[in-house]
Design an enzyme around this catalytic site. Structure first.
Site, short mmCIF file in Angstrom:
data_model
loop_
_atom_site.label_atom_id
_atom_site.label_comp_id
_atom_site.label_asym_id
_atom_site.label_seq_id
_atom_site.Cartn_x
_atom_site.Cartn_y
_atom_site.Cartn_z
N GLU A 1 5.53 92.76 111.63
CA GLU A 1 5.22 91.88 110.50
C GLU A 1 4.34 92.63 109.50
OE1 GLU A 1 3.47 88.11 111.40
OE2 GLU A 1 4.99 87.61 112.88
N GLU B 1 -5.30 82.24 106.95
CA GLU B 1 -5.97 83.35 107.63
C GLU B 1 -7.44 83.09 107.90
OE1 GLU B 1 -3.77 85.14 108.60
OE2 GLU B 1 -2.22 85.32 107.09
#
Length: 262
Positions: free
Chosen positions: A46, A57
Site C-alpha cells: 500500500e 490516521e
C-alpha cells in the site's frame, strides 16, 4: 488485465500487506523501501499518497504526511515513482489516499494515471459506501480495483459493502484512527464470516497491528494482515537508512502470518 492481481496475491497462503507514506523522508528512499519490502515477501504494498488532513490516521502517519508534503512530494511525482517500481517489482501496488486528493486531481485522470503506472487498486478510507459510486465507476472503466473497508460498526451495512467489494476487503480491526495498539479486542473472525457469507473474496485486517503475535492472530481469523504505523515509525526513526530495517520487519511479519492457521 490486472483486475484479479489483488485476489491472486492471497493465493499462496496468508498475505502480508505493508503500508508506507510516499515521500517520507523522500521518494528515492520510498522507492528503495518498497523494493526491499517486495524482496522481503510482501504480497501487496500500500502506497500512501500524503494529504494535509488525513482524518483516518493517528499521529504517526499524520506526522509522516506532514514531512512528505514539506519535502515537496506531489501526486505526479508519486505516479512517476510507481511507474519506476512497476518496472522492477511484480508485487501488486495499491494507492491509499483521501477523496480530496483524487477529486482535486480529477477522478478519471487520477485513475487513468494510476492504472497506466501499473497500480492495481485504490483505498479511500474517507469515502462512505453510499458515495462510493462516484469513484468506483471511473475505477471500473479505468482498470483499478476500489478496495472497500468494513469497520466494527458497519453491522447491517457490512453485507451490502461485501456484496459490492472488489479485490479484497479491508477489515478495520479497531475503532478510531490508525496506530499501534496493545491489544485488539474486536471479533475479527465474525466480521470476516459476515463478508464471506455474502461473497467469496479475501479479507485482510488492518489498524493497530504491530507485532508478529498480533499479525499471526489476525491472519488466523482472516486471509491476511495489513501494517502501517509500525513501518512508518521505522521510516521516521531511520530516515534514508530505513530500507534494511523495514525489510527485516516485513520478513518477520510475513513469517508470522504464514504460521497462522485459519
Amino acid at each position: 488485465m490486472s483486475m484479479s492481481r489483488l485476489r491472486e496475491a492471497f493465493g499462496s497462503g496468508k498475505a502480508f500487506i505493508p503500508f508506507i507514506t510516499c515521500g517520507d523522508p523522500d521518494l528515492e528512499t520510498t522507492e528503495n523501501i518498497v523494493c526491499a519490502m517486495a524482496e522481503a515477501g510482501a504480497d501487496i504494498i500500500e502506497l500512501g499518497i500524503p494529504f494535509s488532513d488525513p482524518t483516518a490516521e493517528g499521529p504517526v502517519i499524520q506526522a509522516a504526511n506532514v514531512r512528505a508534503l514539506a519535502g515537496g512530494v506531489t501526486t505526479d511525482k508519486i505516479f512517476a515513482m510507481a511507474r519506476r517500481l512497476r518496472a522492477k517489482i511484480s508485487v501488486p501496488l495499491v494507492f491509499m489516499t483521501y477523496a480530496n486528493v483524487v477529486y482535486s486531481y480529477g477522478t478519471e485522470r487520477f485513475v487513468k494515471a494510476a492504472a497506466s503506472a501499473g497500480v492495481d487498486g485504490l483505498i479511500l478510507p474517507d469515502v462512505p459506501f453510499e458515495e462510493k459510486e462516484e469513484f468506483s465507476a471511473p475505477c471500473r472503466s479505468g482498470g483499478l480495483e476500489l478496495v472497500s473497508l468494513i469497520a466494527p460498526t458497519s453491522n447491517d451495512r457490512a453485507a451490502m459493502i461485501a456484496r459490492a467489494a472488489e479485490g479484497f476487503v479491508y477489515c478495520v480491526s479497531s475503532l478510531g484512527v490508525t496506530g499501534v495498539r496493545g491489544e485488539i479486542t474486536t471479533d475479527v473472525g465474525a466480521m470476516v464470516r459476515l463478508v464471506k457469507r455474502e461473497k467469496d473474496i479475501p479479507c485482510a485486517v488492518g489498524f493497530g497491528i504491530s507485532t508478529p503475535e498480533q499479525a499471526r492472530a489476525m491472519a488466523a481469523a482472516a486471509d491476511g494482515a495489513i501494517v502501517g504505523s509500525a513501518i512508518v515509525k521505522l521510516c521516521a526513526r531511520y530516515g534514508k537508512e530505513a530500507a534494511p530495517h523495514v525489510a527485516r520487519y516485513v520478513r518477520e511479519m510475513k513469517a508470522a502470518v504464514m504460521e497462522a492457521v485459519g
